[in-house]
Design an enzyme around this catalytic site. Structure first.
Site, PDB file in Angstrom:
ATOM      1  N   CYS A 184       1.313  -1.143  -0.050  1.00  0.00           N
ATOM      2  CA  CYS A 184       0.208  -0.295  -0.062  1.00  0.00           C
ATOM      3  C   CYS A 184       0.591   1.283  -0.527  1.00  0.00           C
ATOM      4  O   CYS A 184       0.033   2.757  -0.042  1.00  0.00           O
ATOM      5  CB  CYS A 184      -0.861  -0.449   1.118  1.00  0.00           C
ATOM      6  N   HIS A 324      -1.961   8.181   6.217  1.00  0.00           N
ATOM      7  CA  HIS A 324      -2.026   7.246   4.907  1.00  0.00           C
ATOM      8  C   HIS A 324      -3.763   6.508   5.817  1.00  0.00           C
ATOM      9  O   HIS A 324      -4.832   6.168   5.344  1.00  0.00           O
ATOM     10  CB  HIS A 324      -1.384   5.395   5.844  1.00  0.00           C
ATOM     11  N   GLU A 335      -0.212   5.810  13.616  1.00  0.00           N
ATOM     12  CA  GLU A 335      -0.071   6.469  12.751  1.00  0.00           C
ATOM     13  C   GLU A 335       0.116   7.688  13.298  1.00  0.00           C
ATOM     14  O   GLU A 335       0.538   8.564  12.868  1.00  0.00           O
ATOM     15  CB  GLU A 335      -0.364   6.364  11.418  1.00  0.00           C
ATOM     16  N   LYS A 353      -9.405   8.986   2.298  1.00  0.00           N
ATOM     17  CA  LYS A 353      -9.140   7.419   2.031  1.00  0.00           C
ATOM     18  C   LYS A 353     -11.470   7.278   2.148  1.00  0.00           C
ATOM     19  O   LYS A 353     -11.738   5.944   1.194  1.00  0.00           O
ATOM     20  CB  LYS A 353      -8.667   6.076   2.867  1.00  0.00           C
ATOM     21  N   HIS A 358      -9.786   2.526  -0.186  1.00  0.00           N
ATOM     22  CA  HIS A 358      -8.196   2.343   0.152  1.00  0.00           C
ATOM     23  C   HIS A 358      -8.116   1.972  -0.843  1.00  0.00           C
ATOM     24  O   HIS A 358      -8.198   0.235  -1.077  1.00  0.00           O
ATOM     25  CB  HIS A 358      -7.744   1.207   1.143  1.00  0.00           C
ATOM     26  N   PHE A 417       1.962  -3.518   3.704  1.00  0.00           N
ATOM     27  CA  PHE A 417       2.167  -4.840   3.694  1.00  0.00           C
ATOM     28  C   PHE A 417       3.154  -4.912   3.591  1.00  0.00           C
ATOM     29  O   PHE A 417       4.143  -5.017   3.230  1.00  0.00           O
ATOM     30  CB  PHE A 417       0.583  -5.707   3.983  1.00  0.00           C
TER      31      PHE A 417
END
Length: 429
Positions: A184, A324, A335, A353, A358, A417
């Site tokens: 991502c 993110h 985060e 998002k 996403h 990931f």
């Protein structure tokens, strides 16, 4: 159209960076966006900055019967109509969206591919999964109809470099064409890589960002088993809720976000309009887990501090962060705590998002483009569906409506990931 090939002996180029010249800021001269919030920079910006605009999120046939049977989809652009039937058949959907975004970005930059020095132009596009839906389709064909019915186009349509190669062919680019796949964070890493290529003098222009379209029953079924995606089937449009107390996972989206980056001297020489600059880039690896971020956020902190140092800026210089912000319980907490630790309380933070979904490997490209637009408009888009802010989130998350501010520097953060972290520092033109 006739295309001009670059000279093979111009390896360094006329705009190679000088050693000891200080921080390097690549010029952003073009934006191309294809998202569920809208296609085109203006339409997408309106879509994410005005919560009265309903995002395109709804059930899709490929996911019928799954706990999460909905996703954010691009509905205002038909690749077949834009690209033509013949060209469209030679590309998976993620590549189609990338080509549409690339054409828009190049036109926005005022560039003409028929006359540019194509050997000095590069393409760097990130994608997490490539043409995974076509794999799904062909596996079904193999098991139900036999090997002789499998498409010979499986490899070119599904490889992760499909978007980069399709864009290079469409634009007639003869410089480097690279694919980035860091889950991502792919789109952000692609833009960071472009920044480094320009600084090194490897090229004068780079079309960079991310593209993704994962209408994959197999992948979404796995994400449901991981409890990574929201299962709010009763209200899909409100399912993605970054930084909210009731968040329960992300909602997958599709799209493409590409920037035209130029060496600043190249942009200046041709009189280009500069939207913003990419001034710093940092990347790191958690080396912690295949799926979970470092619980202390040390990996993304390292990437952000590296990007700040690369731009020769300090925490007090940053006025806005496009986070993110996936709407998962762990990611948002980790985060936000990291952002507070590094930047303090003053930056205006958002996650877009909830209006785009996403988009996995495309997220960094789309969100970097939206950060450029935020710098231009001096406006931070709101985080949609943030109805009950999590009291454990220690940063100033913009909600309910867009908020005006005065900021010359902004940050885009991405986590992926496998522990792939990346951060960009963007500055006002």
């Amino acid at each position: 159209m006739p295309r001009t090939r670059g000279s093979a002996d111009r390896a360094a180029g006329p705009f190679a960076a000088r050693r000891g010249a200080g921080p390097f800021a690549a010029a952003v001269t073009g934006i191309g966006l294809v998202t569920a919030a809208g296609t085109g920079a203006g339409t997408a910006w309106h879509g994410v900055s005005d919560l009265a605009t309903a995002p395109s999120v709804h059930p899709v046939d490929e996911l019928a019967g799954l706990p999460c049977d909905f996703m954010y989809t691009v509905t205002d652009t038909d690749p077949k109509a834009v690209l033509g039937v013949a060209a469209q058949r030679l590309m998976d959907r993620f590549s189609q969206l990338a080509v549409i975004a690339a054409r828009e970005a190049v036109a926005d930059a005022g560039l003409d591919p028929s006359v540019w020095d194509s050997g000095r132009v590069a393409v760097v596009i990130g994608s997490a999964h490539g043409g995974l839906p076509f794999y799904d389709d062909q596996h079904t064909t193999l098991t139900e109809r036999g090997a002789r019915r499998v498409s010979p186009k499986l490899a070119p349509l599904t490889v992760v470099n499909g978007a980069a190669s399709s864009v290079a062919m469409d634009l007639g680019v003869h410089g480097p064409s690279l694919a980035v796949s860091t889950a991502c964070s792919s789109g952000t890493v692609a833009i960071g890589t472009a920044h480094q290529m320009l600084r090194a003098g490897a090229c004068d222009i780079v079309v960079a960002g991310g593209a993704e379209s994962v209408r994959s029953r197999l992948l979404i079924a796995s994400a449901c088993q991981m409890r990574a995606v929201s299962t709010r089937r009763d209200d899909p449009a409100a399912a993605c809720r970054p930084f909210d107390s009731h968040r329960d996972g992300f909602v997958v989206g599709e799209g493409a976000g590409l920037l035209v980056l130029e060496h600043p001297e190249h942009a200046r020489a041709r009189g280009a309009t500069v939207r913003a600059h990419v001034a710093g880039y940092g990347a790191s690896s958690d080396a912690h887990s295949a799926v979970a971020p470092d619980p202390d956020g040390l990996g993304i902190e390292r990437a952000l501090r590296t990007a700040l140092a690369d731009a020769d800026l300090g925490p007090d210089d940053i006025g806005h962060v496009n986070a993110h912000g996936t709407s998962t319980v762990a990611n948002d907490l980790i985060e936000a705590a990291m952002l507070h630790r590094v930047l303090g309380e003053h930056p205006l933070v958002t996650s877009t998002k909830a209006m785009t979904g996403h988009t996995l490997g495309a997220a960094g490209g789309i969100e970097a483009a939206l950060t450029v637009l935020a710098l231009q408009h001096q406006l931070v888009p709101p985080t949609a569906n943030l109805d009950a802010p999590d009291p454990a989130i220690p940063v100033d998350v913009v909600s309910k409506e867009a908020r005006r501010g005065r900021f010359d520097c902004a940050v885009k953060t991405s986590l992926g990931f496998g522990g792939h972290n990346a951060a960009l520092v963007l500055t006002r033109a």
